[in-house]
Write an enzyme that holds these catalytic residues in place. Sequence first.
Site, mmCIF file in Angstrom:
data_model
loop_
_atom_site.group_PDB
_atom_site.id
_atom_site.type_symbol
_atom_site.label_atom_id
_atom_site.label_comp_id
_atom_site.label_asym_id
_atom_site.label_seq_id
_atom_site.Cartn_x
_atom_site.Cartn_y
_atom_site.Cartn_z
ATOM 1 N N ARG A 104 3.835 -19.361 3.705
ATOM 2 C CA ARG A 104 3.401 -19.481 5.103
ATOM 3 C C ARG A 104 3.406 -20.941 5.561
ATOM 4 N NH1 ARG A 104 2.920 -14.308 6.348
ATOM 5 N NH2 ARG A 104 1.816 -13.004 4.853
ATOM 6 N N SER A 125 -12.741 -9.402 2.843
ATOM 7 C CA SER A 125 -11.454 -9.383 2.139
ATOM 8 C C SER A 125 -10.964 -7.950 1.980
ATOM 9 C CB SER A 125 -11.606 -10.031 0.761
ATOM 10 O OG SER A 125 -10.526 -9.645 -0.072
ATOM 11 N N GLN A 137 -8.529 -7.140 0.249
ATOM 12 C CA GLN A 137 -8.106 -6.940 -1.144
ATOM 13 C C GLN A 137 -9.279 -6.452 -1.990
ATOM 14 O OE1 GLN A 137 -6.115 -10.570 -2.298
ATOM 15 N NE2 GLN A 137 -4.429 -10.207 -0.881
ATOM 16 N N ASP A 159 -4.019 -15.260 7.932
ATOM 17 C CA ASP A 159 -2.738 -15.751 7.410
ATOM 18 C C ASP A 159 -1.968 -16.578 8.439
ATOM 19 O OD1 ASP A 159 -3.262 -14.514 4.997
ATOM 20 O OD2 ASP A 159 -2.189 -12.683 5.516
ATOM 21 N N LYS A 218 -6.080 -19.353 -0.840
ATOM 22 C CA LYS A 218 -4.860 -18.576 -0.600
ATOM 23 C C LYS A 218 -3.762 -19.107 -1.528
ATOM 24 C CE LYS A 218 -6.531 -15.808 2.513
ATOM 25 N NZ LYS A 218 -6.712 -14.406 2.188
ATOM 26 N N ARG A 263 -4.982 -24.016 1.796
ATOM 27 C CA ARG A 263 -4.281 -24.145 3.084
ATOM 28 C C ARG A 263 -4.993 -25.079 4.060
ATOM 29 N NH1 ARG A 263 -2.052 -17.880 3.759
ATOM 30 N NH2 ARG A 263 -0.237 -18.203 2.430
ATOM 31 N N ARG A 312 0.827 -1.216 0.000
ATOM 32 C CA ARG A 312 0.000 0.000 0.000
ATOM 33 C C ARG A 312 0.855 1.258 0.000
ATOM 34 N NH1 ARG A 312 -2.710 -4.196 1.859
ATOM 35 N NH2 ARG A 312 -4.985 -4.257 1.900
HETATM 36 C C1 S3P Z 1 -4.151 -8.979 2.367
HETATM 37 C C2 S3P Z 1 -5.410 -9.417 2.665
HETATM 38 C C3 S3P Z 1 -5.735 -10.827 2.970
HETATM 39 C C4 S3P Z 1 -4.490 -11.613 3.335
HETATM 40 C C5 S3P Z 1 -3.352 -11.358 2.386
HETATM 41 C C6 S3P Z 1 -2.986 -9.879 2.370
HETATM 42 C C7 S3P Z 1 -3.961 -7.548 2.042
HETATM 43 O O1 S3P Z 1 -6.329 -11.412 1.834
HETATM 44 O O2 S3P Z 1 -4.773 -12.993 3.377
HETATM 45 O O3 S3P Z 1 -2.218 -12.105 2.785
HETATM 46 O O4 S3P Z 1 -2.806 -7.063 2.061
HETATM 47 O O5 S3P Z 1 -4.957 -6.882 1.764
HETATM 48 P P1 S3P Z 1 -7.893 -11.216 1.485
HETATM 49 O O6 S3P Z 1 -8.136 -9.796 1.243
HETATM 50 O O7 S3P Z 1 -8.151 -12.020 0.253
HETATM 51 O O8 S3P Z 1 -8.623 -11.752 2.679
#
Ligand code: S3P
Length: 423
Positions: free
Chosen positions: A382, A161, A163, A309, A336, A340, A22
Amino acid sequence: MPTPLRVAGRVRVPGDKSLSHRALIISALASGRSRIRGILDSADVRSTADVLRTLGVAIPSLADDMVVDGVGLRGLRGPDQALDCGNSGTTTRLMAGVVAGAGITARFTGDASLSRRPMRRVAAPLEAMGARVDLPPHGGLPMTVHGGQLHGVEWRSDVASAQIKSAVLLAALVAGVESTVDEPERSRDHTERMLAARGVTLELSGTRVHIAPGGRLDACDAVVPGDPSSAAFFAGLAAIASAGSIELPDVGINPTRTGFFEVLRRMGARVEVQEERDEGGEPTATIVAAPGELHGTTVGGAEVPTLIDELPLVACLATRAAGETVITGAAELRVKESDRIKAVVDNLRAIGADAEELPDGMRIRGGGGPLRGRVVTHGDHRLAMAFGILGAVGGNAIEVDDPACADVSYPAFWSDLARVAGA
Ligand code: S3P
């Protein structure tokens, strides 16, 4: 249950991976020069740097103290080659939002693991905002995002999420439109904190985030704290040791990320948080972890996104705890860097532990004898590190097939482990 392992020392874990992506993306989009200190130099963050370079931003080599000259919200140029995101889901999904909002067209590619991961979850809100997204029938990569003049959206995501949430917020920011994202549980909020620190107007209420229209993003210096997901491995190691303690300075303790430390306490380990302070909008502290009589626990519900994670590590530690540990509500683990749930359970069984898959989690019975055998990581960083921690316990003999895949998030992991284990 005592195990013959003494730990000692201090581990300065590398910068937070989520914040490093970010910091690069937001600094690249800002107007003016930003200084970033403490960035993680790992394979995943290099993928983000390379993607931004392909879009015309002069990102220097990643360094502990670096500057990024932002091109402004409308300054990206259309790429002349595919955006190779390597193994990084965060790069792909956040940059899909940026590309959509910037009105350019880009094709996203990645390694075999990333190419299998679900992208419809990010394509759907971007299409609802007016972008066009081409996906292969399996819904992974390669994905082509055709940006355009986007309009705002009220998006209700069916998975928690960060993301997805960040893709919508970044698309709206770059396009200068307002939008709202809601999710079933609160996911990590680093994007919201970093945007707010740079002059973007956001309203937060529960699981909802609203970004106001405006199209302004100030340059701002960033300090990236240590990654709690990396610190977790060493806190976990201390928890299953027989004696000693491990000190982890400058670790991010954003409450959307610290579920693992709560679970470790619940299992009976000693975890102390000292010297709390704020670093550019993110709470940071020293974590000190020490052994305890571990017992099993249950993990589920709204807690899951706060340690998503770290769940492979929880499963590995559960083999050293008396009784049963049950993880539910974590079906996201199946999409993931590897599946996992299946990969952790298959590997635990392969080394002699008592573990079983659940559709949305797993069940582990602790307290068995020494664990021995070979772990297949499927290139998942991981998994390599979680089983590496278990392998440090005296009596266990665990071979990890691909230790180098730790480079995705923690290149110095194995040397840090050798330094603190068995001291
Ligand atoms: C992350 C969000 C998580 C996490 C990933 C990093 C991020 O994923 O598992 O390792 O930096 O926004 P999701 O947004 O798919 O849950």
